[in-house]
Scaffold this motif. Structure first.
Motif, mmCIF file in Angstrom:
data_model
loop_
_atom_site.group_PDB
_atom_site.id
_atom_site.type_symbol
_atom_site.label_atom_id
_atom_site.label_comp_id
_atom_site.label_asym_id
_atom_site.label_seq_id
_atom_site.Cartn_x
_atom_site.Cartn_y
_atom_site.Cartn_z
ATOM 1 N N ILE A 8 24.526 17.560 12.551
ATOM 2 C CA ILE A 8 25.269 18.810 12.401
ATOM 3 C C ILE A 8 24.369 19.577 11.920
ATOM 4 O O ILE A 8 23.747 19.493 10.671
ATOM 5 C CB ILE A 8 26.550 18.221 11.548
ATOM 6 N N PRO A 9 24.166 20.933 12.433
ATOM 7 C CA PRO A 9 23.309 21.945 11.763
ATOM 8 C C PRO A 9 24.017 22.513 10.735
ATOM 9 O O PRO A 9 25.024 22.665 10.776
ATOM 10 C CB PRO A 9 23.065 22.858 13.069
ATOM 11 N N GLN A 10 23.058 23.007 9.691
ATOM 12 C CA GLN A 10 23.716 23.662 8.678
ATOM 13 C C GLN A 10 24.304 25.245 9.406
ATOM 14 O O GLN A 10 23.740 25.733 10.065
ATOM 15 C CB GLN A 10 22.623 24.227 7.960
ATOM 16 N N PRO A 11 25.540 25.382 8.509
ATOM 17 C CA PRO A 11 26.191 26.509 9.343
ATOM 18 C C PRO A 11 25.499 28.069 8.911
ATOM 19 O O PRO A 11 25.213 28.028 7.946
ATOM 20 C CB PRO A 11 27.674 26.670 8.620
ATOM 21 N N SER A 12 25.210 28.756 9.784
ATOM 22 C CA SER A 12 24.541 30.074 9.923
ATOM 23 C C SER A 12 24.501 30.942 11.004
ATOM 24 O O SER A 12 25.118 30.311 11.981
ATOM 25 C CB SER A 12 22.924 29.691 9.620
ATOM 26 N N GLU A 13 24.640 32.162 10.868
ATOM 27 C CA GLU A 13 24.758 33.024 11.781
ATOM 28 C C GLU A 13 23.793 32.801 12.981
ATOM 29 O O GLU A 13 23.976 32.729 14.124
ATOM 30 C CB GLU A 13 24.565 34.583 11.514
ATOM 31 N N ALA A 14 22.461 32.410 12.730
ATOM 32 C CA ALA A 14 21.509 32.270 13.754
ATOM 33 C C ALA A 14 21.767 31.122 14.656
ATOM 34 O O ALA A 14 21.525 30.952 15.842
ATOM 35 C CB ALA A 14 20.273 31.924 12.935
ATOM 36 N N ALA A 15 22.419 30.182 13.937
ATOM 37 C CA ALA A 15 22.654 28.722 14.864
ATOM 38 C C ALA A 15 23.999 29.115 15.699
ATOM 39 O O ALA A 15 24.038 28.389 16.597
ATOM 40 C CB ALA A 15 23.340 27.772 13.766
ATOM 41 N N LEU A 16 24.551 30.133 15.453
ATOM 42 C CA LEU A 16 25.637 30.612 16.527
ATOM 43 C C LEU A 16 25.132 31.588 17.503
ATOM 44 O O LEU A 16 26.046 31.667 18.302
ATOM 45 C CB LEU A 16 26.972 31.156 15.389
ATOM 46 N N ILE A 17 24.042 32.027 17.722
ATOM 47 C CA ILE A 17 23.522 32.919 18.625
ATOM 48 C C ILE A 17 23.333 32.317 19.865
ATOM 49 O O ILE A 17 22.590 31.211 20.022
ATOM 50 C CB ILE A 17 22.435 33.733 18.131
ATOM 51 N N GLU A 18 23.689 32.796 21.042
ATOM 52 C CA GLU A 18 23.259 31.933 22.277
ATOM 53 C C GLU A 18 21.837 32.386 22.619
ATOM 54 O O GLU A 18 21.643 33.632 22.688
ATOM 55 C CB GLU A 18 24.044 32.258 23.437
ATOM 56 N N ARG A 19 20.916 31.478 22.834
ATOM 57 C CA ARG A 19 19.488 31.576 22.937
ATOM 58 C C ARG A 19 19.089 31.176 24.328
ATOM 59 O O ARG A 19 19.464 30.120 25.002
ATOM 60 C CB ARG A 19 18.800 31.236 21.965
ATOM 61 N N ASP A 20 18.026 31.750 25.006
ATOM 62 C CA ASP A 20 17.413 31.010 26.048
ATOM 63 C C ASP A 20 16.305 30.022 25.757
ATOM 64 O O ASP A 20 15.421 30.287 25.170
ATOM 65 C CB ASP A 20 16.572 32.134 26.928
ATOM 66 N N ILE A 21 16.865 28.759 25.616
ATOM 67 C CA ILE A 21 16.213 27.742 24.965
ATOM 68 C C ILE A 21 15.251 27.035 25.740
ATOM 69 O O ILE A 21 14.518 26.104 25.258
ATOM 70 C CB ILE A 21 17.225 26.734 24.206
ATOM 71 N N ARG A 22 14.972 27.510 26.938
ATOM 72 C CA ARG A 22 13.982 26.836 27.855
ATOM 73 C C ARG A 22 12.505 27.244 27.148
ATOM 74 O O ARG A 22 11.521 26.599 27.531
ATOM 75 C CB ARG A 22 13.896 27.504 29.314
ATOM 76 N N ALA A 23 12.574 28.432 26.331
ATOM 77 C CA ALA A 23 11.306 28.750 25.597
ATOM 78 C C ALA A 23 10.973 27.602 24.750
ATOM 79 O O ALA A 23 9.970 27.362 24.394
ATOM 80 C CB ALA A 23 11.637 29.909 24.855
ATOM 81 N N ALA A 24 12.087 27.093 24.224
ATOM 82 C CA ALA A 24 11.669 25.693 23.263
ATOM 83 C C ALA A 24 10.897 24.820 24.083
ATOM 84 O O ALA A 24 9.882 23.897 23.860
ATOM 85 C CB ALA A 24 13.063 25.171 22.780
ATOM 86 N N GLY A 25 11.451 24.479 25.226
ATOM 87 C CA GLY A 25 10.885 23.631 26.134
ATOM 88 C C GLY A 25 9.302 23.806 26.589
ATOM 89 O O GLY A 25 8.418 22.918 26.456
ATOM 90 N N ARG A 26 9.113 24.820 26.816
ATOM 91 C CA ARG A 26 7.803 25.416 27.150
ATOM 92 C C ARG A 26 7.037 25.371 26.021
ATOM 93 O O ARG A 26 5.513 24.967 26.108
ATOM 94 C CB ARG A 26 7.808 26.686 27.617
ATOM 95 N N ALA A 27 7.343 25.511 24.807
ATOM 96 C CA ALA A 27 6.544 25.298 23.359
ATOM 97 C C ALA A 27 6.141 23.981 23.425
ATOM 98 O O ALA A 27 5.131 23.760 22.873
ATOM 99 C CB ALA A 27 7.553 25.601 22.406
ATOM 100 N N PHE A 28 6.811 22.811 24.017
ATOM 101 C CA PHE A 28 6.318 21.603 23.713
ATOM 102 C C PHE A 28 5.567 21.270 25.051
ATOM 103 O O PHE A 28 5.056 20.229 25.087
ATOM 104 C CB PHE A 28 7.776 20.661 23.761
ATOM 105 N N GLY A 29 5.561 21.932 26.073
ATOM 106 C CA GLY A 29 4.976 21.696 27.281
ATOM 107 C C GLY A 29 5.612 20.695 28.302
ATOM 108 O O GLY A 29 5.365 19.841 28.891
ATOM 109 N N LEU A 30 7.130 20.707 27.965
ATOM 110 C CA LEU A 30 7.870 19.627 28.462
ATOM 111 C C LEU A 30 8.050 20.004 29.982
ATOM 112 O O LEU A 30 8.192 20.825 30.471
ATOM 113 C CB LEU A 30 9.373 19.925 27.785
ATOM 114 N N ASP A 31 7.859 18.535 30.684
ATOM 115 C CA ASP A 31 7.877 18.299 32.236
ATOM 116 C C ASP A 31 9.474 18.340 32.354
ATOM 117 O O ASP A 31 9.993 17.252 32.311
ATOM 118 C CB ASP A 31 7.153 17.153 32.417
ATOM 119 N N SER A 32 10.108 19.486 32.930
ATOM 120 C CA SER A 32 11.181 19.440 33.126
ATOM 121 C C SER A 32 11.800 18.653 34.490
ATOM 122 O O SER A 32 12.830 18.074 34.510
ATOM 123 C CB SER A 32 11.686 20.906 33.554
#
Length: 479
Positions: free
Chosen positions: A210-234
């Motif tokens: 359960i994430p800490q409540p914050s405004e940042a946690a509520l923002i919709e993001r393009d999280i495929r950028a997080a996958g690329r940061a890890f070099g994830l093989d989709s």
């Protein structure tokens, strides 16, 4: 049990900035009789600000902070102290008195108990019925506080994991690996402590965070950028059995910890858990493979599978290079360790707050142990080899291991992200639950050492972002 700390409004104003930075508060608790009854409730805490009473003697009190009590201290033979950690400011001040105050929603007997406990300048206990009434009133009248309440309660009253259950055993190991990564990277221990058992047994441990409540946690993001940061093989992660969750912690000084939790096989096919910590600036990683000690004998039998796993860990160690400068020197050539972890086989056992007890053994040390008489079995089974507390005279404990990793004294040298991800994929395909932590910062070697060794109070603030597999590999329309 629940606690209440009441401070004068002027004092609250004076310490407000410090509380915002440290996000914790320690307060002496005067000795008194504890609430009776077996169900004393979760160790929640409320911090109350009280203005001076008006001419008619009416009190003006406000709930301004909430938290959970991390531990009890014993500074003297009479008094005790409580440390509220984590402590968070309420998103809105909650009036307690008057016609529209929170206490107006409670029966007279509970209001009287609250007034008796709410003594200016003191910390006191609250009974379970009173806390339940306060929680119900907050949920009814202040829906904006629900995320904070849920986050704090998940830490104050964590679910117990049963060592006899396959899913719980996997979550126990992944929980300990998660806590190790947070300790190594020096983020607040509470940052990933709020957890509820996932609805699906196949899910990774991070699926229940359960994430800490914050405004940042509520923002919709393009999280495929997080996958690329890890070099994830989709393509690899799209498999039916592969489950992946990512949690990201970042502070105001540019440090960032990305934790990816990958399970690539069905629950019954998994063989254990790997924790991998990768420090990006130094291109160095450490791998810990979990092994569970017998809950009664506190030892494990070394079989052919464990020996083959040691061989695979030796292959992982070959990714390391030779040191070329002083900051790359290590205490040894071992980047891989076994953690012989001990969980009692008791579903009613109390949850572990910190790291699970265990023995951290470098692989080269395990090799020596298996050739020594100290690990030989009984005469009736003289070919058996056993590892455990009664067999190994010297071993690292959790605090020692964490400090060695934080100081950069163990780990690989000049290992690329691409090499690391190949290790992750191969280990997952071999049946390991994977907890991979990737820490990035702009710190110099000297700055990192100074932060690790600092004893001063640290800024406890951070941003927590959560990425799930569904959003990470969603449809192209999300771009």
């Amino acid at each position: 049990m629940a606690y209440i700390v009441t401070l004068p409004a002027r004092q609250m104003k004076d310490i407000h900035e410090r509380l915002q930075i440290q996000l914790r508060l320690t307060k002496v608790l005067a000795a008194q009789a504890r609430p009776l009854g077996p169900d004393i409730g979760p160790p929640m805490a409320m911090v109350i600000s009280e203005d001076l009473a008006d001419a008619s003697g009416h009190r003006s009190r406000w709930l301004v902070w909430m938290g959970s009590v991390a531990r009890h201290n014993t500074p003297g033979t009479v008094d005790r102290s409580i440390t509220i950690d984590p402590l968070r400011e309420c998103s809105e001040r909650v009036p307690l008195d008057g016609q529209h105050g929170l206490l107006a929603l409670m029966p007279a007997d509970l209001r009287n108990e609250f007034d008796e406990a709410c003594l200016l300048g003191e910390a006191n206990w609250l009974s379970r019925p009173l806390w339940d009434a306060i929680e119900a009133a907050l949920r009814r009248r202040y829906p904006r506080l629900l995320p904070l309440l849920d986050w704090l309660l998940a830490q104050a009253d964590p679910p117990l994991l049963d060592s006899r259950d396959a899913a719980d055993r996997a979550w126990q190991e992944q929980q300990d690996a998660t806590r190790s990564l947070v300790r190594i990277s020096d983020f607040p221990l509470s940052s990933l402590s709020a957890w509820r058992r996932p609805a699906v047994r196949e899910e990774p441990y991070l699926a229940g965070i359960i994430p800490q409540p914050s405004e940042a946690a509520l923002i919709e993001r393009d999280i495929r950028a997080a996958g690329r940061a890890f070099g994830l093989d989709s393509d690899w992660l799209r498999g039916d059995e592969v489950r992946c969750h990512i949690n990201v912690l970042s502070d105001g000084k540019g440090r960032r910890l990305e934790i990816v939790n990958v399970n690539a096989l069905p629950l019954e096919a998994r063989t254990g858990t790997d924790m991998i910590y990768y420090h990006v600036p130094t291109e160095s990683f450490v791998l810990v493979q979990y092994k569970r000690l017998d809950p009664y004998k506190k030892e494990i039998r070394v079989d052919g599978r464990l020996r083959s796993q040691l061989d695979r860990l030796d292959e992982v160690a070959k990714l390391s290079s030779s040191p070329g400068r002083p900051s790359e020197w290590r205490l040894g050539s071992d980047p891989c360790f076994l953690k012989l972890a001990y969980w009692p086989e008791d579903r009613f056992n109390k949850s572990v707050d910190g790291l699970t007890p265990g023995m951290y053994l470098p692989v080269s040390y395990v090799r020596l142990l298996l050739e020594d008489e100290c690990t030989r079995g009984s005469q009736a089974d003289s070919k058996a080899r056993l590892l455990g507390y009664g067999r190994v005279e010297r071993h690292l404990v959790g605090t020692q291991f964490v400090q060695l990793v934080k100081e950069g004294l163990v780990g690989t040298i000049r290992t690329t992200r691409e090499q690391l991800w190949e290790v992750v994929k191969k280990r997952a395909e071999q049946g390991q639950n994977i907890l991979l932590g990737r820490e990035y910062s702009n710190e110099s070697v000297h700055e990192r050492q100074r932060r690790n060794r600092s004893r001063s109070s640290k800024d406890g603030s951070y941003v927590h972002e959560v990425y799930t597999q569904e959003t990470l590999f969603g449809s192209d329309s999300a771009e």
